[in-house]
Motif scaffolding. Sequence first.
Motif, PDB file in Angstrom:
ATOM      1  N   GLY A  58     -38.404 -13.941  14.402  1.00 28.42           N
ATOM      2  CA  GLY A  58     -38.508 -15.390  14.472  1.00 28.42           C
ATOM      3  C   GLY A  58     -37.670 -16.117  13.446  1.00 28.42           C
ATOM      4  N   HIS A  59     -36.775 -15.417  12.742  1.00 27.29           N
ATOM      5  CA  HIS A  59     -35.915 -16.072  11.756  1.00 27.29           C
ATOM      6  C   HIS A  59     -34.530 -16.269  12.344  1.00 27.29           C
ATOM      7  CE1 HIS A  59     -39.023 -14.174   9.209  1.00 27.29           C
ATOM      8  NE2 HIS A  59     -38.969 -15.358   8.632  1.00 27.29           N
ATOM      9  N   GLN A  90     -39.966 -16.397  21.808  1.00 24.04           N
ATOM     10  CA  GLN A  90     -40.873 -15.850  20.813  1.00 24.04           C
ATOM     11  C   GLN A  90     -41.069 -16.934  19.768  1.00 24.04           C
ATOM     12  OE1 GLN A  90     -38.998 -12.570  18.871  1.00 24.04           O
ATOM     13  NE2 GLN A  90     -37.072 -13.618  18.618  1.00 24.04           N
ATOM     14  N   GLN A  91     -42.112 -16.850  18.999  1.00 23.09           N
ATOM     15  CA  GLN A  91     -42.364 -17.897  18.003  1.00 23.09           C
ATOM     16  C   GLN A  91     -41.178 -17.981  17.057  1.00 23.09           C
ATOM     17  OE1 GLN A  91     -46.291 -18.308  16.554  1.00 23.09           O
ATOM     18  NE2 GLN A  91     -45.629 -18.953  14.531  1.00 23.09           N
ATOM     19  N   ARG A  93     -38.785 -20.648  14.198  1.00 20.85           N
ATOM     20  CA  ARG A  93     -38.634 -21.846  13.373  1.00 20.85           C
ATOM     21  C   ARG A  93     -37.418 -22.598  13.894  1.00 20.85           C
ATOM     22  NH1 ARG A  93     -37.900 -21.569   6.894  1.00 20.85           N
ATOM     23  NH2 ARG A  93     -40.035 -20.842   7.077  1.00 20.85           N
ATOM     24  N   ASN A 113     -43.796 -22.087  19.683  1.00 20.84           N
ATOM     25  CA  ASN A 113     -44.591 -20.866  19.784  1.00 20.84           C
ATOM     26  C   ASN A 113     -44.238 -20.058  21.044  1.00 20.84           C
ATOM     27  OD1 ASN A 113     -46.053 -21.980  21.971  1.00 20.84           O
ATOM     28  ND2 ASN A 113     -47.733 -22.655  20.659  1.00 20.84           N
ATOM     29  N   ASN A 114     -44.898 -18.922  21.218  1.00 17.97           N
ATOM     30  CA  ASN A 114     -44.620 -18.040  22.356  1.00 17.97           C
ATOM     31  C   ASN A 114     -44.871 -18.698  23.708  1.00 17.97           C
ATOM     32  OD1 ASN A 114     -44.013 -16.039  20.532  1.00 17.97           O
ATOM     33  ND2 ASN A 114     -46.017 -15.076  20.646  1.00 17.97           N
ATOM     34  N   TRP A 121     -45.470 -27.348  11.184  1.00 16.32           N
ATOM     35  CA  TRP A 121     -46.073 -26.423  10.230  1.00 16.32           C
ATOM     36  C   TRP A 121     -45.888 -26.965   8.816  1.00 16.32           C
ATOM     37  CZ3 TRP A 121     -42.565 -24.541   6.744  1.00 16.32           C
ATOM     38  CH2 TRP A 121     -41.220 -24.478   7.148  1.00 16.32           C
ATOM     39  N   THR A 124     -45.899 -22.576   5.757  1.00 21.89           N
ATOM     40  CA  THR A 124     -45.372 -21.394   6.431  1.00 21.89           C
ATOM     41  C   THR A 124     -45.246 -21.661   7.932  1.00 21.89           C
ATOM     42  OG1 THR A 124     -45.743 -19.062   6.973  1.00 21.89           O
ATOM     43  CG2 THR A 124     -47.700 -20.392   6.541  1.00 21.89           C
ATOM     44  N   ASP A 125     -44.161 -21.198   8.518  1.00 20.79           N
ATOM     45  CA  ASP A 125     -43.902 -21.492   9.931  1.00 20.79           C
ATOM     46  C   ASP A 125     -44.797 -20.717  10.892  1.00 20.79           C
ATOM     47  OD1 ASP A 125     -42.767 -19.002   9.568  1.00 20.79           O
ATOM     48  OD2 ASP A 125     -40.772 -19.578  10.232  1.00 20.79           O
ATOM     49  N   THR A 126     -45.613 -19.802  10.386  1.00 23.95           N
ATOM     50  CA  THR A 126     -46.526 -19.058  11.250  1.00 23.95           C
ATOM     51  C   THR A 126     -47.919 -19.678  11.303  1.00 23.95           C
ATOM     52  OG1 THR A 126     -47.099 -17.563   9.432  1.00 23.95           O
ATOM     53  CG2 THR A 126     -45.307 -16.878  10.902  1.00 23.95           C
ATOM     54  N   SER A 127     -48.104 -20.809  10.609  1.00 29.28           N
ATOM     55  CA  SER A 127     -49.413 -21.479  10.586  1.00 29.28           C
ATOM     56  C   SER A 127     -49.273 -22.937  11.007  1.00 29.28           C
ATOM     57  CB  SER A 127     -50.027 -21.397   9.188  1.00 29.28           C
ATOM     58  OG  SER A 127     -50.216 -20.069   8.816  1.00 29.28           O
TER      59      SER A 127
END
Length: 172
Positions: A58-59, A90-91, A93, A113-114, A121, A124-127
């Motif tokens: 995801g980067h 895929q998730q 940024r 997101n997926n 966000w 963090t880009d996963t939250s």
Amino acid sequence: TTFLLIEGFDVYPDVASTSQGVQARWLAATTGVPAYSGSLQTGRFGGQCYQTAYDGGGHARGIAFALYPALSGGSALAMGMALNLGTPIQQVRAFALYNNGPTGTAIMGVGVNNSQQPYIWVGTDTSPVATATLPISTLSWHYFELTWSGSATVGVATLYVDGVQQCTFTGN
């Protein structure tokens, strides 16, 4: 209102040149992937755009532009970009705001997101702290805009996609 940067990538003959290419003006902003590994492609209106690939985590193999707006007291900031999502999703940024430049700390940004839903966000880009209810289409251009207003302790961030408000977050 002050515009600090508008970029179309039309003036660059290539990615690699440090005198006239993308590297002459933009900074590498990668995590564990080669710097400037993207390429110049045809953009939305026939000009150029910067195309990146993802590293599987995801980067983006991306680039950054250092802008240092003076934010003191009550302030506002807006940032936008046109994005054409490939498939499969895929998730990822999409873009981020950093404290102290592209090597500093990620403050907030926009991801997808997926399920192809854009989100805001913080930290963090996963939250995600706010997520759009509807997905966006792939393989077509969309204009993302993130606005923020507030102070050092509380602010309001709003995400627009193609001019339509998608979600809002209020907090620290």
